[in-house]
Write a protein that holds these residues in place. Structure first.
Motif, PDB file in Angstrom:
ATOM      1  N   SER A 146       7.364  -5.235   0.865  1.00 27.73           N
ATOM      2  CA  SER A 146       7.644  -5.862   2.111  1.00 27.73           C
ATOM      3  C   SER A 146       7.547  -7.254   2.065  1.00 27.73           C
ATOM      4  O   SER A 146       6.102  -7.673   2.097  1.00 27.73           O
ATOM      5  CB  SER A 146       7.073  -5.113   3.309  1.00 27.73           C
ATOM      6  N   PHE A 147       8.458  -8.132   2.223  1.00 30.56           N
ATOM      7  CA  PHE A 147       8.321  -9.425   2.266  1.00 30.56           C
ATOM      8  C   PHE A 147       8.373  -9.854   3.929  1.00 30.56           C
ATOM      9  O   PHE A 147       9.008  -9.568   4.758  1.00 30.56           O
ATOM     10  CB  PHE A 147       9.431 -10.246   1.662  1.00 30.56           C
ATOM     11  N   PHE A 148       7.199 -10.739   4.261  1.00 33.95           N
ATOM     12  CA  PHE A 148       7.004 -10.983   5.657  1.00 33.95           C
ATOM     13  C   PHE A 148       6.459 -12.398   5.742  1.00 33.95           C
ATOM     14  O   PHE A 148       5.846 -13.197   4.902  1.00 33.95           O
ATOM     15  CB  PHE A 148       5.971  -9.981   6.234  1.00 33.95           C
ATOM     16  N   THR A 149       6.448 -13.001   7.038  1.00 33.75           N
ATOM     17  CA  THR A 149       5.718 -14.036   7.306  1.00 33.75           C
ATOM     18  C   THR A 149       4.942 -13.812   8.291  1.00 33.75           C
ATOM     19  O   THR A 149       5.039 -12.809   9.243  1.00 33.75           O
ATOM     20  CB  THR A 149       6.509 -15.084   7.757  1.00 33.75           C
TER      21      THR A 149
ATOM     22  N   PHE B 201       2.231   7.032  -3.079  1.00 35.53           N
ATOM     23  CA  PHE B 201       2.970   6.274  -2.241  1.00 35.53           C
ATOM     24  C   PHE B 201       2.022   4.765  -2.222  1.00 35.53           C
ATOM     25  O   PHE B 201       0.973   4.979  -1.924  1.00 35.53           O
ATOM     26  CB  PHE B 201       3.445   6.531  -0.880  1.00 35.53           C
ATOM     27  N   VAL B 202       2.760   3.714  -2.338  1.00 35.42           N
ATOM     28  CA  VAL B 202       1.978   2.492  -2.287  1.00 35.42           C
ATOM     29  C   VAL B 202       2.949   1.473  -1.537  1.00 35.42           C
ATOM     30  O   VAL B 202       4.044   1.553  -1.718  1.00 35.42           O
ATOM     31  CB  VAL B 202       1.563   1.953  -3.573  1.00 35.42           C
ATOM     32  N   LEU B 203       2.144   0.686  -0.314  1.00 36.49           N
ATOM     33  CA  LEU B 203       2.761  -0.249   0.107  1.00 36.49           C
ATOM     34  C   LEU B 203       2.154  -1.774  -0.586  1.00 36.49           C
ATOM     35  O   LEU B 203       1.086  -1.724  -0.288  1.00 36.49           O
ATOM     36  CB  LEU B 203       2.553  -0.146   1.758  1.00 36.49           C
ATOM     37  N   ILE B 204       3.140  -2.545  -0.499  1.00 37.94           N
ATOM     38  CA  ILE B 204       2.694  -3.922  -1.005  1.00 37.94           C
ATOM     39  C   ILE B 204       3.456  -5.055  -0.220  1.00 37.94           C
ATOM     40  O   ILE B 204       4.246  -5.012  -0.102  1.00 37.94           O
ATOM     41  CB  ILE B 204       3.017  -4.222  -2.500  1.00 37.94           C
ATOM     42  N   GLY B 205       2.412  -5.908   0.531  1.00 35.74           N
ATOM     43  CA  GLY B 205       2.980  -7.025   1.294  1.00 35.74           C
ATOM     44  C   GLY B 205       3.106  -8.104   0.561  1.00 35.74           C
ATOM     45  O   GLY B 205       2.208  -8.315  -0.510  1.00 35.74           O
ATOM     46  N   VAL B 206       4.306  -8.879   0.506  1.00 36.58           N
ATOM     47  CA  VAL B 206       4.407 -10.220  -0.116  1.00 36.58           C
ATOM     48  C   VAL B 206       4.411 -11.331   0.912  1.00 36.58           C
ATOM     49  O   VAL B 206       5.451 -11.014   1.727  1.00 36.58           O
ATOM     50  CB  VAL B 206       5.341  -9.982  -1.101  1.00 36.58           C
ATOM     51  N   ASN B 207       3.622 -11.954   1.140  1.00 34.98           N
ATOM     52  CA  ASN B 207       3.730 -13.043   2.227  1.00 34.98           C
ATOM     53  C   ASN B 207       4.619 -14.189   1.535  1.00 34.98           C
ATOM     54  O   ASN B 207       4.338 -14.732   0.349  1.00 34.98           O
ATOM     55  CB  ASN B 207       2.318 -13.660   2.632  1.00 34.98           C
ATOM     56  N   ILE B 208       5.323 -14.893   2.440  1.00 27.48           N
ATOM     57  CA  ILE B 208       6.101 -15.900   2.082  1.00 27.48           C
ATOM     58  C   ILE B 208       6.038 -16.990   2.904  1.00 27.48           C
ATOM     59  O   ILE B 208       6.936 -18.179   2.975  1.00 27.48           O
ATOM     60  CB  ILE B 208       7.971 -15.569   1.889  1.00 27.48           C
ATOM     61  N   ASP B 209       4.898 -17.323   3.559  1.00 26.68           N
ATOM     62  CA  ASP B 209       4.735 -18.284   4.386  1.00 26.68           C
ATOM     63  C   ASP B 209       4.614 -19.560   3.445  1.00 26.68           C
ATOM     64  O   ASP B 209       4.046 -19.426   2.195  1.00 26.68           O
ATOM     65  CB  ASP B 209       3.377 -18.236   5.018  1.00 26.68           C
TER      66      ASP B 209
END
Length: 170
Positions: A58-61, A86-94
């Motif tokens: 998930s790409f987020f700001t 199951f794995v969740l990976i957060g990718v911050n794009i700030d």
């Protein structure tokens, strides 16, 4: 609604979604995506380390309220299903790492360690991924156990996306 109307509505609806249709389902073979970097705690992260697991990237700001809501729900799903590969990976794009640091500080205080998922900053030196340009926040990629694309959602996760996520675990 009769059956014919339902089928037509469903067919038209599928034309306007960003989901991968049955004809486009991934085939066994090479992974579609790569991701390498360092998470917010300084631990090396490589998508290959999660081979064999369904992965939601998930790409987020930091300032995106839709992102915050989606990540809250995804965190709950992650906690309940981490034992099901199951794995969740957060990718911050700030653009500014300070925003990610504030998010990380708040989530570290708010959630126990077992509720935290790997999060990386896309702008970090050494970060590499093959997810392409992200123009909408949030943007989610659901990858099967071979890390091939099952679903891409630009914008908020929809109810049928949750169904696809759940079904991808079996």
């Amino acid at each position: 609604m009769n059956r014919r109307d339902f089928i037509q509505a469903t067919a038209l609806g599928s034309l306007f979604t960003n989901t991968v249709l049955a004809a486009d389902k991934p085939k066994p073979g090479k992974p579609d995506f790569t991701l390498q970097g360092v998470d917010v705690f300084g631990k090396k992260l490589d998508l290959r380390d999660y081979a064999g697991k369904t992965t939601l990237v998930s790409f987020f700001t930091f300032d995106c309220t839709v992102c915050t809501n989606d990540l809250k729900l995804m965190r709950e799903f992650y906690v309940r299903n981490v034992s099901k590969k199951f794995v969740l990976i957060g990718v911050n794009i700030d653009q500014n790492k300070k925003d990610l640091d504030e998010y990380n500080e708040a989530s570290t205080l708010a959630y126990p360690k077992s509720h935290r998922f790997p999060t990386v900053w896309r702008m970090a030196a050494g970060h590499q991924d093959s997810f392409g340009k992200i123009t909408t926040t949030p943007t989610h990629f659901l990858l099967n156990a071979q890390h091939q694309l099952v679903l891409k959602r630009e914008g908020p996760f929809r109810s049928d996306d949750w169904d696809n996520l759940w079904l991808s675990l079996s």
